[in-house]
Design a protein around this motif. Structure first.
Motif, PDB file in Angstrom:
ATOM      1  N   ALA A   1       0.842  -1.199   0.000  1.00  0.00           N
ATOM      2  CA  ALA A   1       0.000   0.000   0.000  1.00  0.00           C
ATOM      3  C   ALA A   1       0.876   1.248   0.000  1.00  0.00           C
ATOM      4  O   ALA A   1       1.846   1.334   0.742  1.00  0.00           O
ATOM      5  N   VAL A   2       0.532   2.191  -0.856  1.00  0.00           N
ATOM      6  CA  VAL A   2       1.236   3.468  -0.932  1.00  0.00           C
ATOM      7  C   VAL A   2       0.210   4.557  -0.659  1.00  0.00           C
ATOM      8  O   VAL A   2      -0.912   4.510  -1.157  1.00  0.00           O
ATOM      9  N   ALA A   3       0.595   5.539   0.136  1.00  0.00           N
ATOM     10  CA  ALA A   3      -0.324   6.647   0.445  1.00  0.00           C
ATOM     11  C   ALA A   3      -0.790   7.310  -0.852  1.00  0.00           C
ATOM     12  O   ALA A   3       0.029   7.662  -1.698  1.00  0.00           O
ATOM     13  N   ASN A   4      -2.096   7.426  -1.003  1.00  0.00           N
ATOM     14  CA  ASN A   4      -2.666   8.030  -2.206  1.00  0.00           C
ATOM     15  C   ASN A   4      -2.863   9.516  -1.963  1.00  0.00           C
ATOM     16  O   ASN A   4      -3.822   9.929  -1.332  1.00  0.00           O
ATOM     17  N   GLU A   5      -1.940  10.295  -2.491  1.00  0.00           N
ATOM     18  CA  GLU A   5      -2.008  11.740  -2.315  1.00  0.00           C
ATOM     19  C   GLU A   5      -2.473  12.441  -3.574  1.00  0.00           C
ATOM     20  O   GLU A   5      -2.505  13.659  -3.630  1.00  0.00           O
ATOM     21  N   GLY A   6      -2.813  11.703  -4.621  1.00  0.00           N
ATOM     22  CA  GLY A   6      -3.251  12.313  -5.864  1.00  0.00           C
ATOM     23  C   GLY A   6      -2.150  13.153  -6.498  1.00  0.00           C
ATOM     24  O   GLY A   6      -2.252  14.365  -6.569  1.00  0.00           O
ATOM     25  N   HIS A   7      -1.081  12.518  -6.933  1.00  0.00           N
ATOM     26  CA  HIS A   7       0.053  13.219  -7.529  1.00  0.00           C
ATOM     27  C   HIS A   7      -0.324  13.814  -8.887  1.00  0.00           C
ATOM     28  O   HIS A   7      -1.073  13.222  -9.652  1.00  0.00           O
ATOM     29  N   ARG A   8       0.229  14.976  -9.187  1.00  0.00           N
ATOM     30  CA  ARG A   8      -0.133  15.701 -10.408  1.00  0.00           C
ATOM     31  C   ARG A   8       0.462  15.088 -11.675  1.00  0.00           C
ATOM     32  O   ARG A   8      -0.067  15.307 -12.756  1.00  0.00           O
ATOM     33  N   ASN A   9       1.570  14.366 -11.557  1.00  0.00           N
ATOM     34  CA  ASN A   9       2.152  13.761 -12.759  1.00  0.00           C
ATOM     35  C   ASN A   9       2.691  12.371 -12.457  1.00  0.00           C
ATOM     36  O   ASN A   9       2.834  11.972 -11.300  1.00  0.00           O
ATOM     37  N   VAL A  10       2.994  11.650 -13.524  1.00  0.00           N
ATOM     38  CA  VAL A  10       3.442  10.260 -13.427  1.00  0.00           C
ATOM     39  C   VAL A  10       4.753  10.160 -12.654  1.00  0.00           C
ATOM     40  O   VAL A  10       4.918   9.286 -11.800  1.00  0.00           O
ATOM     41  N   ASP A  11       5.696  11.045 -12.946  1.00  0.00           N
ATOM     42  CA  ASP A  11       7.006  10.970 -12.304  1.00  0.00           C
ATOM     43  C   ASP A  11       6.920  11.116 -10.788  1.00  0.00           C
ATOM     44  O   ASP A  11       7.619  10.415 -10.049  1.00  0.00           O
ATOM     45  N   ASP A  12       6.069  12.013 -10.311  1.00  0.00           N
ATOM     46  CA  ASP A  12       5.906  12.184  -8.858  1.00  0.00           C
ATOM     47  C   ASP A  12       5.288  10.942  -8.222  1.00  0.00           C
ATOM     48  O   ASP A  12       5.677  10.535  -7.128  1.00  0.00           O
ATOM     49  N   ALA A  13       4.321  10.327  -8.902  1.00  0.00           N
ATOM     50  CA  ALA A  13       3.689   9.115  -8.368  1.00  0.00           C
ATOM     51  C   ALA A  13       4.681   7.961  -8.310  1.00  0.00           C
ATOM     52  O   ALA A  13       4.739   7.228  -7.318  1.00  0.00           O
ATOM     53  N   ILE A  14       5.499   7.805  -9.360  1.00  0.00           N
ATOM     54  CA  ILE A  14       6.503   6.735  -9.366  1.00  0.00           C
ATOM     55  C   ILE A  14       7.560   7.002  -8.299  1.00  0.00           C
ATOM     56  O   ILE A  14       7.995   6.077  -7.605  1.00  0.00           O
ATOM     57  N   ALA A  15       7.956   8.253  -8.113  1.00  0.00           N
ATOM     58  CA  ALA A  15       8.933   8.592  -7.068  1.00  0.00           C
ATOM     59  C   ALA A  15       8.379   8.276  -5.677  1.00  0.00           C
ATOM     60  O   ALA A  15       9.104   7.784  -4.800  1.00  0.00           O
ATOM     61  N   ALA A  16       7.096   8.535  -5.453  1.00  0.00           N
ATOM     62  CA  ALA A  16       6.476   8.217  -4.162  1.00  0.00           C
ATOM     63  C   ALA A  16       6.451   6.702  -3.928  1.00  0.00           C
ATOM     64  O   ALA A  16       6.720   6.231  -2.816  1.00  0.00           O
ATOM     65  N   ALA A  17       6.139   5.939  -4.966  1.00  0.00           N
ATOM     66  CA  ALA A  17       6.139   4.476  -4.841  1.00  0.00           C
ATOM     67  C   ALA A  17       7.551   3.964  -4.566  1.00  0.00           C
ATOM     68  O   ALA A  17       7.748   3.067  -3.735  1.00  0.00           O
ATOM     69  N   HIS A  18       8.540   4.529  -5.243  1.00  0.00           N
ATOM     70  CA  HIS A  18       9.933   4.122  -5.038  1.00  0.00           C
ATOM     71  C   HIS A  18      10.371   4.402  -3.604  1.00  0.00           C
ATOM     72  O   HIS A  18      10.983   3.550  -2.946  1.00  0.00           O
ATOM     73  N   ALA A  19      10.046   5.576  -3.087  1.00  0.00           N
ATOM     74  CA  ALA A  19      10.394   5.919  -1.704  1.00  0.00           C
ATOM     75  C   ALA A  19       9.733   4.955  -0.718  1.00  0.00           C
ATOM     76  O   ALA A  19      10.360   4.516   0.252  1.00  0.00           O
ATOM     77  N   GLN A  20       8.474   4.604  -0.966  1.00  0.00           N
ATOM     78  CA  GLN A  20       7.778   3.653  -0.095  1.00  0.00           C
ATOM     79  C   GLN A  20       8.420   2.276  -0.187  1.00  0.00           C
ATOM     80  O   GLN A  20       8.542   1.574   0.819  1.00  0.00           O
ATOM     81  N   GLY A  21       8.848   1.882  -1.383  1.00  0.00           N
ATOM     82  CA  GLY A  21       9.530   0.589  -1.558  1.00  0.00           C
ATOM     83  C   GLY A  21      10.839   0.529  -0.806  1.00  0.00           C
ATOM     84  O   GLY A  21      11.154  -0.479  -0.167  1.00  0.00           O
ATOM     85  N   LEU A  22      11.624   1.603  -0.864  1.00  0.00           N
ATOM     86  CA  LEU A  22      12.891   1.641  -0.120  1.00  0.00           C
ATOM     87  C   LEU A  22      12.646   1.542   1.376  1.00  0.00           C
ATOM     88  O   LEU A  22      13.356   0.825   2.093  1.00  0.00           O
ATOM     89  N   ALA A  23      11.625   2.242   1.857  1.00  0.00           N
ATOM     90  CA  ALA A  23      11.274   2.180   3.282  1.00  0.00           C
ATOM     91  C   ALA A  23      10.810   0.772   3.660  1.00  0.00           C
ATOM     92  O   ALA A  23      11.154   0.257   4.729  1.00  0.00           O
ATOM     93  N   TRP A  24      10.046   0.120   2.786  1.00  0.00           N
ATOM     94  CA  TRP A  24       9.552  -1.229   3.068  1.00  0.00           C
ATOM     95  C   TRP A  24      10.717  -2.207   3.197  1.00  0.00           C
ATOM     96  O   TRP A  24      10.775  -3.008   4.127  1.00  0.00           O
ATOM     97  N   VAL A  25      11.670  -2.134   2.246  1.00  0.00           N
ATOM     98  CA  VAL A  25      12.831  -3.029   2.296  1.00  0.00           C
ATOM     99  C   VAL A  25      13.642  -2.754   3.562  1.00  0.00           C
ATOM    100  O   VAL A  25      14.071  -3.681   4.248  1.00  0.00           O
ATOM    101  N   ARG A  26      13.851  -1.490   3.918  1.00  0.00           N
ATOM    102  CA  ARG A  26      14.612  -1.118   5.101  1.00  0.00           C
ATOM    103  C   ARG A  26      13.963  -1.683   6.375  1.00  0.00           C
ATOM    104  O   ARG A  26      14.643  -2.164   7.283  1.00  0.00           O
ATOM    105  N   ASP A  27      12.638  -1.603   6.465  1.00  0.00           N
ATOM    106  CA  ASP A  27      11.919  -1.986   7.684  1.00  0.00           C
ATOM    107  C   ASP A  27      11.510  -3.457   7.720  1.00  0.00           C
ATOM    108  O   ASP A  27      11.037  -3.917   8.754  1.00  0.00           O
TER     109      ASP A  27
END
Length: 76
Positions: A49-75
């Motif tokens: 699950a990734v926080a749905n903040e309604g990103h304005r463009n594709v790149d921001d949404a992919i960056a948010a998913a990537h950040a959540q993935g890095l946090a998931w692997v870390r934790d």
């Protein structure tokens, strides 16, 4: 008629594959999607699950998913 494919970027991090995507919403914004898979057995993919903040463009949404993935692997 086939549905259009979601924009996706695949990242490798510490033995995991992070498949980050952006799903278009009716409001014109994008919702991040994330699927994490291990490179070794058992490699069953997990939808995270990734926080749905309604990103304005594709790149921001992919960056948010990537950040959540890095946090998931870390934790994990």
């Amino acid at each position: 008629m086939l549905a259009p494919m979601e924009p996706t970027a695949i990242f490798q991090h510490k033995g995991y594959e992070l498949r980050c995507g952006a799903r278009a919403l009716d409001s014109g914004s994008f919702m991040p999607t994330l699927v994490v898979s291990k490179h070794v057995w058992p490699s069953r993919p997990r939808t995270i699950a990734v926080a749905n903040e309604g990103h304005r463009n594709v790149d921001d949404a992919i960056a948010a998913a990537h950040a959540q993935g890095l946090a998931w692997v870390r934790d994990y």
